[in-house]
Design an enzyme around this catalytic site. Structure first.
Site, short mmCIF file in Angstrom:
data_model
loop_
_atom_site.label_atom_id
_atom_site.label_comp_id
_atom_site.label_asym_id
_atom_site.label_seq_id
_atom_site.Cartn_x
_atom_site.Cartn_y
_atom_site.Cartn_z
N TRP A 162 8.41 40.00 5.11
CA TRP A 162 9.29 39.07 4.40
C TRP A 162 10.32 38.46 5.34
CZ3 TRP A 162 14.06 40.76 5.43
CH2 TRP A 162 14.25 42.13 5.63
N ASN A 163 10.58 39.07 6.51
CA ASN A 163 11.76 38.62 7.28
C ASN A 163 11.57 37.29 7.97
OD1 ASN A 163 10.00 39.74 9.16
ND2 ASN A 163 11.67 40.48 10.46
N LYS A 186 -2.04 37.78 3.09
CA LYS A 186 -1.20 38.32 2.04
C LYS A 186 0.23 38.39 2.53
CE LYS A 186 0.43 42.17 1.26
NZ LYS A 186 1.75 41.76 0.63
N PRO A 187 1.14 37.59 1.98
CA PRO A 187 2.54 37.66 2.34
C PRO A 187 3.25 38.80 1.61
CG PRO A 187 2.26 35.99 0.69
CD PRO A 187 0.88 36.52 1.00
N ALA A 188 4.49 39.08 2.01
CA ALA A 188 5.28 40.11 1.33
C ALA A 188 5.77 39.56 0.00
CB ALA A 188 6.47 40.51 2.20
N SER A 189 5.81 40.40 -1.01
CA SER A 189 6.20 39.94 -2.35
C SER A 189 7.67 39.56 -2.42
CB SER A 189 5.88 41.02 -3.38
OG SER A 189 4.47 41.19 -3.46
N GLY A 239 4.53 44.18 10.44
CA GLY A 239 5.33 44.93 9.47
C GLY A 239 5.77 46.25 10.08
N SER A 240 6.08 47.21 9.23
CA SER A 240 6.60 48.49 9.72
C SER A 240 5.52 49.31 10.39
CB SER A 240 7.19 49.29 8.54
OG SER A 240 6.13 49.60 7.64
N GLU A 261 1.68 44.26 14.92
CA GLU A 261 3.03 43.89 15.37
C GLU A 261 3.98 44.70 14.51
OE1 GLU A 261 2.18 40.96 18.36
OE2 GLU A 261 3.95 42.08 17.78
N LEU A 262 4.54 45.75 15.08
CA LEU A 262 5.19 46.77 14.27
C LEU A 262 6.70 46.85 14.53
CD1 LEU A 262 2.36 49.44 14.58
CD2 LEU A 262 2.63 47.64 12.88
N CYS A 295 12.59 42.34 13.99
CA CYS A 295 11.99 43.46 14.71
C CYS A 295 12.51 43.58 16.12
CB CYS A 295 10.48 43.29 14.74
SG CYS A 295 10.02 41.72 15.49
N GLU A 390 14.92 52.44 13.07
CA GLU A 390 15.21 51.00 13.04
C GLU A 390 16.21 50.72 11.91
OE1 GLU A 390 11.82 48.60 11.84
OE2 GLU A 390 12.30 47.23 13.47
N1 NAD Z 1 6.55 43.26 15.66
C1 NAD Z 1 6.75 42.18 14.95
O1 NAD Z 1 6.39 41.04 15.32
C2 NAD Z 1 7.47 42.29 13.64
C3 NAD Z 1 7.89 41.11 13.03
C4 NAD Z 1 8.54 41.21 11.79
C5 NAD Z 1 8.76 42.44 11.18
N2 NAD Z 1 8.34 43.56 11.80
C6 NAD Z 1 8.60 44.86 11.21
O2 NAD Z 1 8.36 44.82 9.79
C7 NAD Z 1 9.27 45.69 9.12
C8 NAD Z 1 10.03 44.93 8.05
O3 NAD Z 1 9.14 44.14 7.30
P1 NAD Z 1 8.61 44.66 5.89
O4 NAD Z 1 9.67 45.40 5.15
O5 NAD Z 1 7.92 43.53 5.20
O6 NAD Z 1 7.52 45.73 6.39
P2 NAD Z 1 6.46 46.51 5.49
O7 NAD Z 1 5.61 47.24 6.44
O8 NAD Z 1 7.12 47.24 4.38
O9 NAD Z 1 5.60 45.34 4.80
C9 NAD Z 1 4.91 44.41 5.62
C10 NAD Z 1 3.75 43.83 4.81
O10 NAD Z 1 2.86 44.89 4.51
C11 NAD Z 1 2.62 44.94 3.10
N3 NAD Z 1 2.32 46.32 2.75
C12 NAD Z 1 3.19 47.33 2.51
N4 NAD Z 1 2.51 48.49 2.23
C13 NAD Z 1 1.18 48.17 2.31
C14 NAD Z 1 -0.04 48.90 2.13
N5 NAD Z 1 -0.03 50.21 1.81
N6 NAD Z 1 -1.22 48.25 2.28
C15 NAD Z 1 -1.24 46.93 2.60
N7 NAD Z 1 -0.13 46.18 2.79
C16 NAD Z 1 1.06 46.81 2.64
C17 NAD Z 1 3.87 44.37 2.49
O11 NAD Z 1 3.61 43.90 1.17
C18 NAD Z 1 4.18 43.24 3.46
O12 NAD Z 1 3.37 42.13 3.16
C19 NAD Z 1 10.20 46.22 10.19
O13 NAD Z 1 9.77 47.47 10.63
C20 NAD Z 1 10.06 45.20 11.32
O14 NAD Z 1 10.35 45.75 12.58
C21 NAD Z 1 7.70 43.53 13.03
O1 LIG Z 2 11.16 39.97 13.30
C1 LIG Z 2 10.28 39.58 13.93
C2 LIG Z 2 10.13 38.26 14.60
O2 LIG Z 2 9.02 38.40 15.45
C3 LIG Z 2 11.38 37.88 15.31
S1 LIG Z 2 11.18 36.47 16.34
O3 LIG Z 2 11.74 35.32 15.60
O4 LIG Z 2 9.73 36.27 16.58
O5 LIG Z 2 11.90 36.76 17.57
#
Ligand code: NAD
Ligand SMILES: O=C[C@H](O)CS(=O)(=O)O
Length: 497
Positions: A162-163, A186-189, A239-240, A261-262, A295, A390
């Site tokens: 979502w961020n 699939k985007p974040a809800s 995501g996480s 990308e975590l 992230c 984090e």
């Molecule tokens: N490395 C990167 O480029 C990067 C970029 C942005 C965010 N992040 C990381 O993402 C996290 C924050 O974003 P967030 O809260 O949306 O993360 P999240 O992992 O909670 O959710 C990310 C996505 O995964 C989906 N999801 C959650 N549980 C799932 C499951 N069991 N099966 C399938 N899909 C599932 C969510 O709906 C969402 O679309 C932070 O840890 C951040 O560091 C990393």
């Molecule tokens: O949060 C994750 C994004 O990858 C940050 S950036 O805009 O790509 O630096």
């Protein structure tokens, strides 16, 4: 190429309450919906379908059906579609940015930057499409010719956070389509509307039906289909780390290609010889962008003892100058957090630090609604939770250190390895430290370094693979080796009369 009309379309023109599957807009089975709220006001921005496994199966089938014809297009034809898509993103930038701010909360200036970055990723991969080269290899045998031909992997399942609801999708749609793949995203809800807006833009860019499919709703159910379906060749996830591990486990049974990308835990190191003003500006930029919800945000600020007190004083002053408010208000530099869970998380980090001897220099509490005061905590220590977890919020812990060796030891003491930053005016130190830090991205005297032309990705438990740059398309291609034999001149006896 004719530039798309820039007729003033507002953010509402990009609102969709339907799934985008096979080039059509359809509701979830049974009509269930998810409310999307503005984190600054709590008001409704729109609704999206609450879909699950059934709709995801339909989307995978549409992507599978579209793949052969799309892969057969020339690179130039795919590049043309991607350029049209980038032009549409640019043409409707203000409306897309306002939609993004309303659903995610970031200040408009940051949302405009994210939309611009989205177009930049698409444009970059439009050109990368035309540079997917193969190889010929000197044969070790007489009468044979050896070739390596890159081929698109097929249907891609993409899951985004979502961020950065737009640019994280661009980093996946761009290389996927450039390579000739099709995609189910699939985007974040919490912030799904920007992704559905991509469906509108793809339609208008003339991207064939079924090439891009957007499904919103039950993450576990949708992810369950994407990670197990035999027609899905690859999973790309942002995501996480915890969810990334879940998806890797699920994808293992069908040995899908996976890009991850975590999470991060970025150290920000200030040496005694740093330019103080530069370091303060870099720390504010890398910590408080998107209210600390990126992230690559600085998660631990290490300051050498000789400059420590001056840094804390100047940094705190700069933090107090941040202007919190609705992202729609011009001049606001700090938006709300995404939801109540994020605010509670920030409160917990501050309470833990206080209990373990941390000193709150400024901020430290929630203000109204989902807003949290930009916070600086001095006297931070490795015993505190934010040293290893984090934060993902506007909390800046400052740790003191004595030597370069100590800084490197504590900076690398984490399971993460995404981004890190350090400030020094010593050239030798710049080379020593950038080499010793175990992170995918290193900022030297810079606090924000992301660009589409450079590889983005982490080491250790921050991810697998790279996005953007010339490397970002590799994960969407299979390298096929072809050995052409029997090429020696056939002798008369062999000739067929
Ligand atoms: N490395 C990167 O480029 C990067 C970029 C942005 C965010 N992040 C990381 O993402 C996290 C924050 O974003 P967030 O809260 O949306 O993360 P999240 O992992 O909670 O959710 C990310 C996505 O995964 C989906 N999801 C959650 N549980 C799932 C499951 N069991 N099966 C399938 N899909 C599932 C969510 O709906 C969402 O679309 C932070 O840890 C951040 O560091 C990393
Ligand atoms: O949060 C994750 C994004 O990858 C940050 S950036 O805009 O790509 O630096």
């Amino acid at each position: 190429m004719e530039k798309p009309s820039t007729s003033a379309r507002g953010w509402r023109d990009f609102l969709r309450d339907r799934l985008y599957i096979g080039g059509t807009w359809v509701p979830a089975e049974g009509g269930a919906v998810i409310e999307v709220t503005d984190p600054a006001t709590g008001g409704s921005v729109g609704q999206v379908p609450d879909a699950g496994a059934v709709e995801t199966e339909l989307a995978v089938a549409a992507a599978r059906a579209a793949f052969p014809a799309f892969a057969a297009l020339t690179a130039a034809e795919r590049a043309g579609m991607l350029h049209r898509l980038a032009d549409l993103i640019d043409a409707h930038g203000p409306a897309l940015a306002e939609l993004l701010t309303r659903e995610q909360g970031k200040p408009l200036a940051e949302a405009r930057g994210e939309v611009g970055m989205s177009a930049a990723y698409i444009r970059w991969f439009a050109e990368e499409a035309r540079r997917v080269y193969g190889d010929t290899i000197p044969s070790p045998w007489q009468g044979r010719r050896l070739m390596v031909t890159p081929e698109p992997v097929g249907v891609v399942g993409a899951i985004t956070p979502w961020n950065f609801p737009s640019s994280m999708l661009a980093r996946k749609i761009g290389p996927a389509l450039a390579a000739g793949c099709t995609i189910v995203a699939k985007p974040a809800s919490q912030a799904p509307l920007s992704a559905l807006a991509w469906g509108v833009l793809c339609e208008e860019a003339g991207i064939p039906s079924g090439v891009v499919n957007i499904v919103t709703g039950d993450a576990r159910a949708i992810g369950g289909v994407l990670t197990s379906h035999p027609d899905v060749a690859k999973i790309t996830f942002t995501g996480s780390t915890e969810v990334g591990k879940t998806l890797l486990r699920q994808a293992a049974d069908s040995v899908k290609r996976c890009s991850m990308e975590l999470g991060g835990n970025a150290p920000f190191i200030v040496f005694d010889d740093a330019d103080l003003d530069q370091a303060v500006a870099g720390a504010v930029a890398s910590k408080f962008r998107n209210a600390g919800q990126t992230c690559v945000c600085s998660n631990r600020i290490y300051v050498q003892s000789g400059i420590h007190d001056r840094f804390v004083e100047a940094f705190s002053r700069a933090v107090e100058a941040l202007r919190a408010g609705s992202g729609l208000e011009e001049g606001v530099t700090l938006g709300p957090l995404i939801d109540e869970k994020a605010v509670v998380g920030a409160e917990a980090f501050v309470a833990d630090a206080r209990a373990k001897g941390g000193r709150v220099v400024t901020g430290g509490a929630r203000s109204k609604g989902l807003f949290f005061q930009p916070t600086v905590i001095a006297d931070a220590s490795a015993a505190m939770d934010f040293a290893h977890e984090e934060i993902f919020g506007p909390v800046a812990p400052v740790f003191r250190f004595e030597t370069e060796e100590e800084a490197l030891r504590v900076a690398n003491d984490t399971r993460y390895g995404l981004a890190c930053y350090f400030y020094t005016t010593d050239l030798g130190r710049a080379f020593r430290v950038s080499s010793a830090l175990r992170y995918g991205l290193v900022g030297v005297n810079e606090g924000v370094i992301t660009t589409e032309v450079a590889p983005f990705g982490g080491m250790k438990q921050s991810g697998l693979g790279r996005e953007g740059s010339k490397y970002g398309i590799e994960d969407y291609l299979d390298q096929k080796y072809v050995c052409f034999g029997g090429l020696e001149e056939r002798k008369a006896a062999d000739a067929i009369i």
